[in-house]
Write a protein that holds these residues in place. Sequence first.
Motif, PDB file in Angstrom:
ATOM      1  N   ILE A 166      -1.956   2.290 -11.536  1.00  0.00           N
ATOM      2  CA  ILE A 166      -2.160   0.845 -11.692  1.00  0.00           C
ATOM      3  C   ILE A 166      -2.718   0.547 -13.078  1.00  0.00           C
ATOM      4  O   ILE A 166      -3.614   1.241 -13.569  1.00  0.00           O
ATOM      5  N   VAL A 190       2.201   1.783  -3.578  1.00  0.00           N
ATOM      6  CA  VAL A 190       1.154   2.234  -4.500  1.00  0.00           C
ATOM      7  C   VAL A 190       0.749   3.669  -4.192  1.00  0.00           C
ATOM      8  O   VAL A 190       0.645   4.518  -5.088  1.00  0.00           O
ATOM      9  N   LYS A 238       0.838  -1.210   0.000  1.00  0.00           N
ATOM     10  CA  LYS A 238       0.000   0.000   0.000  1.00  0.00           C
ATOM     11  C   LYS A 238       0.867   1.253   0.000  1.00  0.00           C
ATOM     12  O   LYS A 238       0.567   2.223  -0.716  1.00  0.00           O
ATOM     13  N   ILE A 250       0.582  -6.549  -8.800  1.00  0.00           N
ATOM     14  CA  ILE A 250       0.065  -5.257  -9.233  1.00  0.00           C
ATOM     15  C   ILE A 250       1.023  -4.698 -10.281  1.00  0.00           C
ATOM     16  O   ILE A 250       2.193  -4.426  -9.978  1.00  0.00           O
ATOM     17  N   CYS A 291      -5.555  -1.070  -3.850  1.00  0.00           N
ATOM     18  CA  CYS A 291      -5.748  -0.747  -5.268  1.00  0.00           C
ATOM     19  C   CYS A 291      -6.936   0.160  -5.546  1.00  0.00           C
ATOM     20  O   CYS A 291      -7.069   0.663  -6.669  1.00  0.00           O
ATOM     21  N   VAL A 351      -4.282  -5.808 -12.019  1.00  0.00           N
ATOM     22  CA  VAL A 351      -4.242  -6.442 -10.700  1.00  0.00           C
ATOM     23  C   VAL A 351      -4.595  -7.916 -10.873  1.00  0.00           C
ATOM     24  O   VAL A 351      -5.612  -8.232 -11.497  1.00  0.00           O
TER      25      VAL A 351
END
Length: 392
Positions: free
Chosen positions: A148, A140, A137, A250, A197, A151
């Motif tokens: 992104i 990202v 996390k 990811i 995500c 996934v």
Amino acid sequence: MNKVRIGIIGIGGMGTGHCKRIVDGVVANMELTAVADIRPERLEFAKKNFSGVATFDDGIKLLDSGLVDAVIIATPHYGHPIYAQEAFKRGIHVMCEKPAGVYTKEVRKMNEAATESGVVFGMMFNQRTNHIYRKMKEIVDSGELGAIKRVNWIITTWYRTQNYYNSGDWRATWSGEGGGVLLNQCPHNLDLLQWICGMPSKVTAFCHEGKWHDIEVEDDVTAYLEFPNGATGVFVTTTADLPGTNRFEITLEKGKIICEIDHTEPGKQSGISVYKLDVNERDYCYQSKETFKQPNGEWLKVETDGKNPQHNGVCRAFADKILHGTPMVAEGQEGINGLMLSNAMHLSSWLGKTVSLPIDEDLFLAELKKKIENSTFTKESTGVTLDLEGSY
């Protein structure tokens, strides 16, 4: 007050685990003062094993006892919003076991009641404490690897035998549990997926009911996800694969994050790998004069703090929020997000088409009621209370 007086409603496998860790002093800022269960044998177990703890044959009686500042709700799923809302009415803080409920329409009411009450409301999303998922996390959210693009999560390490499903008459039924692998095993994964995500905007899913076990709910799921920015995803889960796989990938504009947790070899190191491109792939695609050559990049050394306190960490943070106002691992209102994903997968499969999020909550509830009303399934039940400590 330096300790929170805690009551636990539902002392089956998970509830008993919470009782033990509090009684053993693992959660130092909590004191177990009361438990409730509708089964006499569980109350007898509590009397023998938890000295000085009050026992009640109904959760409402516990809430009215004056013996608790907060409760952990660990009943079958349909009971989570019911007991939570009763606790809010009485000004009692709530930690809710996953999932938040069975259908989002009721959970939305629960969230509104929590906000109006002003009490502390948390969700038992213990996997958020795992240093690997926290690092994913962090990466990202930092934007270092761009947006992104894709996934993929195959999470099939949830193997369960028929004996597991036979352990309770409520398990793996539409009326008792409200679903199968999505609602029992995967709330953590669905929460992590949206936490890291973001929420998809569309879901197309295939939920196979009783494919590998003698049950009426889903035990094998493949779902296709579409995100608001155009990214896509695939989520695959089952309770029947041996050996199972837990691989979460990811793909982003400037690299890839891979999380693989190996359950097949006890003690084998699991972890996170990150590959970073020298350029943004979206820019390179249109600016490069090359036909096949890929841009350079490198595998990065990723360090985490190594901490993974799980349920103990969630409980300690919950008590500290009550005592000192410090942050929790997961606010209770966040439980609706993963449940929305679960409901969307069920609804897509039931209707045989893609559904958009947020889902039509009235339609989902109507379809769920059809499942319950049309059920002719009967199941053997051993009535054994399982030790679930090693199941997550």
